[in-house]
Write a protein that holds these residues in place. Sequence first.
Motif, mmCIF file in Angstrom:
data_model
loop_
_atom_site.group_PDB
_atom_site.id
_atom_site.type_symbol
_atom_site.label_atom_id
_atom_site.label_comp_id
_atom_site.label_asym_id
_atom_site.label_seq_id
_atom_site.Cartn_x
_atom_site.Cartn_y
_atom_site.Cartn_z
ATOM 1 N N HIS A 1 22.169 62.962 27.540
ATOM 2 C CA HIS A 1 22.282 61.596 28.020
ATOM 3 C C HIS A 1 22.440 60.562 27.175
ATOM 4 O O HIS A 1 21.757 59.201 27.160
ATOM 5 C CB HIS A 1 20.927 61.411 28.819
ATOM 6 N N ASN A 2 23.274 60.686 26.289
ATOM 7 C CA ASN A 2 23.834 59.772 25.196
ATOM 8 C C ASN A 2 24.569 58.588 25.983
ATOM 9 O O ASN A 2 24.904 58.639 26.910
ATOM 10 C CB ASN A 2 24.370 60.237 23.992
ATOM 11 N N ASN B 1 29.867 56.960 23.691
ATOM 12 C CA ASN B 1 29.868 58.152 22.984
ATOM 13 C C ASN B 1 31.039 59.029 23.529
ATOM 14 O O ASN B 1 31.831 59.342 22.547
ATOM 15 C CB ASN B 1 28.520 58.800 22.802
ATOM 16 N N SER B 2 30.916 59.402 24.838
ATOM 17 C CA SER B 2 31.739 60.470 25.310
ATOM 18 C C SER B 2 33.081 59.659 25.671
ATOM 19 O O SER B 2 33.752 60.372 25.476
ATOM 20 C CB SER B 2 31.275 60.718 26.699
ATOM 21 N N ALA C 1 32.260 67.554 21.729
ATOM 22 C CA ALA C 1 31.428 66.282 21.590
ATOM 23 C C ALA C 1 30.842 65.627 22.884
ATOM 24 O O ALA C 1 29.897 65.352 23.139
ATOM 25 C CB ALA C 1 32.040 65.362 20.743
ATOM 26 N N VAL C 2 31.815 65.609 23.644
ATOM 27 C CA VAL C 2 31.470 65.101 25.274
ATOM 28 C C VAL C 2 30.337 65.744 25.791
ATOM 29 O O VAL C 2 29.510 65.064 26.344
ATOM 30 C CB VAL C 2 32.693 64.972 26.142
ATOM 31 N N SER D 1 22.462 64.079 13.774
ATOM 32 C CA SER D 1 22.618 65.399 14.122
ATOM 33 C C SER D 1 21.615 66.108 14.356
ATOM 34 O O SER D 1 21.367 66.909 15.423
ATOM 35 C CB SER D 1 23.636 66.042 13.135
ATOM 36 N N MET E 1 19.723 65.595 17.655
ATOM 37 C CA MET E 1 20.721 65.891 18.921
ATOM 38 C C MET E 1 20.392 67.584 18.644
ATOM 39 O O MET E 1 20.694 68.290 19.665
ATOM 40 C CB MET E 1 22.157 65.791 18.603
ATOM 41 N N ASN F 1 26.984 64.937 24.101
ATOM 42 C CA ASN F 1 26.578 63.810 24.657
ATOM 43 C C ASN F 1 26.214 63.540 26.045
ATOM 44 O O ASN F 1 25.337 62.863 26.354
ATOM 45 C CB ASN F 1 27.808 62.736 24.267
#
Length: 134
Positions: free
Chosen positions: A99-100, A104-105, A91-92, A47, A50, A95
């Motif tokens: 550019h995760n 994850n998305s 969360a989407v 976290s 991020m 992410n």
Amino acid sequence: MSSTAVSATTSKGMLWTGRVISALVVLFMLFDCITKIIKLPQVIDASVKMGFTVSMVVGIGWTLLVCVILYVIPQTSILGALLLVGYLGGAVAINVFLHNPLFNSCLAIAFGILTWLGIYFREPRLRALVPFKS
């Protein structure tokens, strides 16, 4: 709403399917919020990478716990579903912004769908608002 009123509009199979799906969602969300509240090092490290502070992560964990509790209580389950889907939408967004990996998305989107599917199967008031006809 009494169980007799529910059984008049919801089959046992649909009700139990909704309960099982909702239980999976609740277990996943409880795992997520508890790891944040107890400050699990892996969760805090990820976290912080991020851009979140430790206090923000703990606050998000407590907020998520309240949303899960609202989702579990039958009288507030629809509000809880709205709040959980809002959380997952955030969360989407995070992410995508960072550019995760796509996974994850997709995981957040899948749990958003499961959140609504679980409550749709177990809540006749929601099916009355959003009827699907073939």
